[in-house]
Motif scaffolding. Structure first.
Motif: not given
Length: 165
Positions: A66-75
């Motif tokens: 939930r913390g990283w989904r949809g954030l630019l640059g995260y894989h």
């Protein structure tokens, strides 16, 4: 979602075993974590004192997702073998190197990487599979190449993490 065939080693015999590296931690993978990995980790930790538990035993992969989904640059990456989730990785490409000589250059930073409880020698002897961490580090290096980081990666490991060369 892209899939690649990679090779783990069976813990018992050391023979190569085909596995699938997926460039995503999907809801299906989080369900697998809930259904097997989390349950096994809790059983292992139930009778142990805090200092005897794996350092990542408290990680909540649903919360992390939930913390990283949809954030630019995260894989993210999932590793499957034998119909089971063998490991997960979260990294980001919006990072820059801090080492002298590389300072300020783009790199991929490994945020979280973990292997399933049954792949850990301290939990399962012998571990079911070996090589999950190496595959994830190599995936981070490949991602770094793809995003212009020329293979540079960074991470801060937990004190009991396996040595990687």
């Amino acid at each position: 979602m892209e899939e690649s065939t990679v090779w783990l080693r069976s813990g018992e015999m050391g023979v190569p075993v085909a596995a699938t590296l997926i460039d995503e931690i999907a809801d299906e993978h989080l369900r697998m974590w809930d259904d097997t990995w989390l349950r096994e980790m809790r059983m292992f930790c139930a009778s142990r004192q805090p200092g005897q538990k794996p350092e990542d035993s408290h990680w909540d992969w649903r919360r992390k997702a939930r913390g990283w989904r949809g954030l630019l640059g995260y894989h993210s990456f999932s590793l499957l073998c034998g119909g089971e989730l063998q490991g997960m990785l979260i990294c980001r490409d919006l990072a820059s190197a801090r080492l002298q000589g590389q300072f300020g250059r783009p790199m991929v930073y490994v945020e979280f990487v973990a292997t399933a409880p049954w792949n850990r020698p301290e939990i399962s002897d012998p571990p079911r599979f070996r090589g999950c961490g190496r595959i994830f580090i190599l995936a981070a290096i490949e991602l770094s190449h793809a995003v212009g980081g020329k293979g540079r990666i960074g991470l801060h490991s937990l004190p009991t993490a396996e040595f990687f060369l």
